[in-house]
Scaffold this motif. Sequence first.
Motif, short mmCIF file in Angstrom:
data_model
loop_
_atom_site.label_atom_id
_atom_site.label_comp_id
_atom_site.label_asym_id
_atom_site.label_seq_id
_atom_site.Cartn_x
_atom_site.Cartn_y
_atom_site.Cartn_z
N THR A 79 0.71 -1.31 -0.04
CA THR A 79 0.10 -0.13 0.08
C THR A 79 1.04 1.21 -0.10
O THR A 79 0.98 1.88 1.11
CB THR A 79 -0.94 -0.03 1.33
OG1 THR A 79 -0.21 -0.16 2.45
CG2 THR A 79 -2.06 -1.09 1.20
N PRO A 80 1.76 1.61 -1.01
CA PRO A 80 2.54 2.54 -1.04
C PRO A 80 2.13 3.97 -0.82
O PRO A 80 2.89 4.64 -0.17
CB PRO A 80 3.04 2.57 -2.49
CG PRO A 80 2.56 1.21 -3.20
CD PRO A 80 1.28 0.92 -2.55
N ARG B 293 10.49 2.51 -3.55
CA ARG B 293 9.58 2.13 -4.91
C ARG B 293 10.24 1.50 -5.88
O ARG B 293 10.25 0.50 -6.55
CB ARG B 293 8.68 3.39 -5.34
CG ARG B 293 7.74 3.81 -4.20
CD ARG B 293 7.13 5.24 -4.77
NE ARG B 293 6.16 5.66 -3.77
CZ ARG B 293 4.78 5.75 -3.91
NH1 ARG B 293 4.25 5.77 -5.17
NH2 ARG B 293 4.21 6.13 -2.90
N GLU C 95 -0.59 -3.57 -6.11
CA GLU C 95 -0.51 -2.33 -5.26
C GLU C 95 -1.98 -1.91 -4.97
O GLU C 95 -2.88 -1.70 -5.80
CB GLU C 95 -0.12 -1.15 -6.30
CG GLU C 95 -0.24 0.32 -5.77
CD GLU C 95 0.20 1.28 -6.52
OE1 GLU C 95 0.08 1.07 -7.92
OE2 GLU C 95 0.59 2.49 -6.09
N ASP D 145 -4.18 0.74 -3.75
CA ASP D 145 -4.23 2.15 -3.78
C ASP D 145 -5.72 2.76 -2.93
O ASP D 145 -6.23 3.44 -3.31
CB ASP D 145 -4.25 2.70 -5.10
CG ASP D 145 -3.55 4.24 -5.21
OD1 ASP D 145 -2.56 4.45 -4.13
OD2 ASP D 145 -3.94 4.92 -5.85
N CYS E 154 0.78 7.19 -8.12
CA CYS E 154 1.01 5.80 -7.76
C CYS E 154 2.12 4.77 -8.33
O CYS E 154 2.78 5.45 -9.22
CB CYS E 154 -0.38 4.94 -8.07
SG CYS E 154 -0.71 4.99 -9.74
N LEU E 155 2.27 4.07 -7.48
CA LEU E 155 3.54 2.92 -7.97
C LEU E 155 3.38 2.56 -9.49
O LEU E 155 4.20 2.54 -10.29
CB LEU E 155 3.68 1.72 -6.91
CG LEU E 155 4.80 0.85 -7.33
CD1 LEU E 155 5.98 1.49 -6.98
CD2 LEU E 155 4.64 -0.24 -6.44
N HIS E 156 2.31 2.33 -9.90
CA HIS E 156 1.73 1.64 -11.23
C HIS E 156 2.41 2.73 -12.39
O HIS E 156 2.83 2.32 -13.36
CB HIS E 156 0.24 1.67 -11.30
CG HIS E 156 -0.12 0.77 -12.85
ND1 HIS E 156 -0.43 1.43 -13.69
CD2 HIS E 156 -0.27 -0.48 -12.84
CE1 HIS E 156 -0.73 0.69 -14.49
NE2 HIS E 156 -0.70 -0.70 -14.19
N VAL F 219 3.50 -4.31 -12.04
CA VAL F 219 2.50 -3.96 -10.96
C VAL F 219 1.09 -3.99 -11.37
O VAL F 219 0.64 -3.41 -12.71
CB VAL F 219 2.92 -2.41 -10.67
CG1 VAL F 219 1.78 -1.73 -9.61
CG2 VAL F 219 4.13 -1.92 -10.21
N TYR G 288 -2.57 -2.92 -10.41
CA TYR G 288 -3.29 -1.78 -9.49
C TYR G 288 -4.52 -2.04 -9.02
O TYR G 288 -5.48 -2.58 -9.70
CB TYR G 288 -2.98 -0.45 -10.49
CG TYR G 288 -3.73 0.94 -9.67
CD1 TYR G 288 -2.88 1.71 -9.00
CD2 TYR G 288 -5.15 0.79 -9.71
CE1 TYR G 288 -3.43 2.67 -8.31
CE2 TYR G 288 -5.54 2.01 -8.86
CZ TYR G 288 -4.73 2.97 -8.27
OH TYR G 288 -5.38 3.91 -7.61
#
Length: 504
Positions: free
Chosen positions: A266-267, A282, A298, A300, A314-316, A324, A326
């Motif tokens: 859960t970045p 990340r 991930e 979010d 977001c990381l995606h 990743v 999402y």
Amino acid sequence: MGMRATGDLLIHIDPNAGDTLQRQIYYGVRRAILTGLIKPGARLPSSRVLAADLGVCRTTSLLALEQLIAEGYIATRPGSGTYVAPDLPDDLPRIRQARPRLTTRHPPLSARASALADLKPRAWRLHGPPRPFRVGTPAVDLLPVALWSQLTSRRLRSAGPAQFDYGEWPPLREAIAAHLQSARGTQCSADQIVIVAGAQSGLDLMARLLLDPGDTAWMEEPGYTGARAALVGAGARIVPVPVDVDGLDVEAGVRRARHARLAYVTPSHQFPLGVVMSLARRLALLKWANAAEAWVLEDDYDSEFRHGTRPLACLHGMDVDARVIYLGTFSKTLFPTLRLGFVVVPLDLRDRLVAARRALDFQPPVLNQAVLADFLAEGHYERHLRRMRAVYRERLEAMMAAAERFCGGVLRIRPVLTGLHAVADLDGVDAERVSQEAITRGTEAMPLSLYFGSGPTSANGLVLGFAPVRPEDSADGMRRLAASIEAAQSSRGHAPTAERVVRA
Ligand SMILES: Cc1ncc(COP(=O)(O)O)c(C=O)c1O
């Protein structure tokens, strides 16, 4: 009125009962057969005799017998009358006379279900509307209900046969793709989006479709119990990976399980600690995933609410290698019972994933999807988010002020940058005991320990949701929490009673 029909049939009919006479005769004969009162091959009274005995008209008894013939309980032999079907087994299962037998012992659940049922409860919740300081619930008191109902009736009125048949609602996927690009800093095509019934359904789906039983998965420690449950359900070997101020400790993960198949993170707002994953972490996570050919899941879930500054991307959006996946949900931005969320999957796997998913379920109800698509496309969603950001800032400030006033010195709330809940450390009193005391005082305060999957922890804190608490209710909630802390300090505490608490 009770009446005995010819032979061994014991049929009670009551003209004042809620059921028709025909159905009462049908059930009476059926019960006599299924309870073994009359055996296969036994002769039944004719419809005429039945009607005379029971004081009903002939058509009524005839129709009841015809129904029994159609269902195979009885059969006619030309010229010689009606019999209990001869091919019914002698040892018919005994049907329930009134209520199920409490003594019945079923075989145990599957190993998978048993593992899921043995998991810790996700939360201790009181019945009824959200209380201070319920975790995971948004401001459900401020939903645009009139507008939602307007959009719903408009959709229902304009729906044609196609909308009631099996099918999907592509405009929702288009609207979500547009929102992700403008608000979450990532690009994907609508084709990559799979609509699911909330994040939980997405977690379950992805865990089942990406992992084989025994595959290793990194799980944030502490972490979201729902994600842990989904991994357990898929039979994964869960490796807890510690979280510090920079988020998931990637190096620790590599040390513990370099060849894991998946990492759950859960970045944007770590659940439950609330930290934001640093850029270095990340990049390290993406690098590991690429080298290990692993998936990063991930979640979010509540990233739209960053207090003071714009939400972080977001990381995606940083992932060039398509590692990743999402997961988004409308449970926090709108309301949890909407049960709508989505998964962004790599384009090359999309068709196979969608085909595999079809075996589990099709998709959530299309009417809700259509209304949500309109809500997004017409700009209501953006407006609602803007309004909620201001509301949550206000609610957070009210909770902080109340905590300072009533629990100052014992409860230290960690800085809150984003999201809908806070973490508070407790000094000199056991958080689990406080949590138990709180629930008997009409307040919810989750112990941080609930979110650790790998056994006892030294973490002694509470997770406090401020989102569903009106500013004017914060003081009362904190006063109760202060009383709970005091009680926990001076008493031994007791477990919350099952009647009052719903385990969610
Ligand atoms: C970390 C996390 N992910 C996802 C969810 C949302 O779950 P759902 O969309 O199934 O309601 C929650 C809700 O509490 C959560 O805390």
